[in-house]
Design a protein around this motif. Structure first.
Motif, mmCIF file in Angstrom:
data_model
loop_
_atom_site.group_PDB
_atom_site.id
_atom_site.type_symbol
_atom_site.label_atom_id
_atom_site.label_comp_id
_atom_site.label_asym_id
_atom_site.label_seq_id
_atom_site.Cartn_x
_atom_site.Cartn_y
_atom_site.Cartn_z
ATOM 1 N N GLN A 64 0.698 -6.887 -9.191
ATOM 2 C CA GLN A 64 -0.407 -5.949 -8.992
ATOM 3 C C GLN A 64 -0.612 -5.645 -7.510
ATOM 4 N N LEU A 65 -0.405 -6.650 -6.688
ATOM 5 C CA LEU A 65 -0.562 -6.471 -5.244
ATOM 6 C C LEU A 65 0.487 -5.509 -4.692
ATOM 7 N N ARG A 66 1.694 -5.531 -5.257
ATOM 8 C CA ARG A 66 2.738 -4.580 -4.818
ATOM 9 C C ARG A 66 2.248 -3.136 -4.967
ATOM 10 N N ALA A 67 1.672 -2.825 -6.120
ATOM 11 C CA ALA A 67 1.187 -1.461 -6.357
ATOM 12 C C ALA A 67 0.066 -1.103 -5.382
ATOM 13 N N MET A 68 -0.823 -2.037 -5.138
ATOM 14 C CA MET A 68 -1.947 -1.782 -4.241
ATOM 15 C C MET A 68 -1.468 -1.549 -2.807
ATOM 16 N N LEU A 69 -0.558 -2.396 -2.329
ATOM 17 C CA LEU A 69 -0.062 -2.258 -0.961
ATOM 18 C C LEU A 69 0.707 -0.949 -0.776
ATOM 19 N N ALA A 70 1.467 -0.551 -1.784
ATOM 20 C CA ALA A 70 2.175 0.730 -1.698
ATOM 21 C C ALA A 70 1.178 1.875 -1.591
ATOM 22 N N GLU A 71 0.120 1.825 -2.370
ATOM 23 C CA GLU A 71 -0.897 2.873 -2.327
ATOM 24 C C GLU A 71 -1.608 2.906 -0.976
ATOM 25 N N LEU A 72 -1.773 1.755 -0.348
ATOM 26 C CA LEU A 72 -2.402 1.689 0.975
ATOM 27 C C LEU A 72 -1.480 2.187 2.084
ATOM 28 N N GLY A 73 -0.199 2.331 1.795
ATOM 29 C CA GLY A 73 0.741 2.797 2.811
ATOM 30 C C GLY A 73 1.518 1.692 3.482
ATOM 31 N N ALA A 74 1.439 0.473 2.953
ATOM 32 C CA ALA A 74 2.167 -0.674 3.492
ATOM 33 C C ALA A 74 2.996 -1.292 2.367
ATOM 34 N N PRO A 75 4.047 -0.585 1.918
ATOM 35 C CA PRO A 75 4.820 -1.086 0.778
ATOM 36 C C PRO A 75 5.419 -2.455 1.061
ATOM 37 N N SER A 76 5.492 -3.262 0.013
ATOM 38 C CA SER A 76 6.002 -4.624 0.190
ATOM 39 C C SER A 76 7.526 -4.645 0.176
ATOM 40 N N ILE A 77 8.070 -5.597 0.900
ATOM 41 C CA ILE A 77 9.512 -5.797 0.891
ATOM 42 C C ILE A 77 9.922 -6.264 -0.512
ATOM 43 N N PRO A 78 11.191 -6.120 -0.875
ATOM 44 C CA PRO A 78 11.609 -6.519 -2.220
ATOM 45 C C PRO A 78 11.379 -7.997 -2.552
ATOM 46 N N SER A 79 11.586 -8.882 -1.604
ATOM 47 C CA SER A 79 11.441 -10.315 -1.882
ATOM 48 C C SER A 79 9.982 -10.751 -1.862
ATOM 49 N N LEU A 80 9.692 -11.770 -2.654
ATOM 50 C CA LEU A 80 8.405 -12.456 -2.639
ATOM 51 C C LEU A 80 8.640 -13.875 -2.149
ATOM 52 N N LEU A 81 7.575 -14.520 -1.723
ATOM 53 C CA LEU A 81 7.621 -15.954 -1.460
ATOM 54 C C LEU A 81 6.586 -16.612 -2.373
ATOM 55 N N PRO A 82 6.969 -16.903 -3.628
ATOM 56 C CA PRO A 82 6.035 -17.587 -4.527
ATOM 57 C C PRO A 82 6.057 -19.093 -4.256
#
Length: 192
Positions: A127-145
């Motif tokens: 969900q955070l990926r979608a939000m960050l993309a909408e804010l203009g700061a798209p996330s990199i492909p990798s996550l650090l879970p």
């Protein structure tokens, strides 16, 4: 090349575990020679969003918003540390992020998610990926879970499991690549 990478923590709970991950990542970024200020909503004490930073008359926004705006304008990338609350992101994180918009534009983000259980907060990260993309700061492909964060990191952010520094190094390598590429492009100009 030195970067400015604010680490945005998403929880304000008194026993929050995300501070462990934030400390770990701040230290890892600083070791690389980057500036990595911690953005902690518990310290900022931002009000619930009533007005975005840009909606205040110039110079009249609350001091914490002015300080964050100045930091975000200097930023090359953002690292977001998120818990998973009910398969979603914490309300404090949403509130912290939602105060700004243009300040995020054309800068990559990287998501570190965590949980007390085995899934490491990945449902919130989606969900955070979608939000960050909408804010203009798209996330990199990798996550650090980081699953079982209470065992994976000490309170001071020292890793207790061998896989974590290696995974974090790859994660930050990728963020650095995107941050340097987008910084070079921003210097040439942006579409608007």
């Amino acid at each position: 090349m030195s970067l400015v990478c604010p680490v945005i923590l998403g929880s304000v709970r008194s026993d929050r575990q995300g501070l462990r991950a934030a400390r770990f990542l701040v230290r890892a970024l600083e070791t690389r020679g980057h500036e990595a200020p911690l953005v902690d909503p518990a310290e900022l004490k931002l009000p619930l969003l009533d007005r975005m930073y840009k909606e205040y008359p110039k110079g009249e926004a609350p001091e914490p918003l002015e300080r964050l705006a100045a930091l975000y304008r200097r930023a090359d990338a953002f690292v977001v540390v998120s818990a998973e609350y009910n398969h979603s992101i914490p309300p404090a994180l949403s509130n912290t992020l939602d105060h700004f918009l243009e300040e995020y534009f054309w800068r990559p983000s990287a998501i570190c998610c965590y949980s007390a259980g085995q899934y490491g907060g990945v449902r919130a990260a989606m969900q955070l990926r979608a939000m960050l993309a909408e804010l203009g700061a798209p996330s990199i492909p990798s996550l650090l879970p980081i699953p079982r964060i209470g065992k994976a990191l000490s309170e001071s952010g020292d890793p207790a499991e061998a896989w974590l520094p290696k995974a974090a190094s790859r994660f930050l390598d990728e963020l650095t690549w995107y941050a340097e590429a987008l910084r070079a492009q921003r210097q040439k100009g942006t579409p608007y």
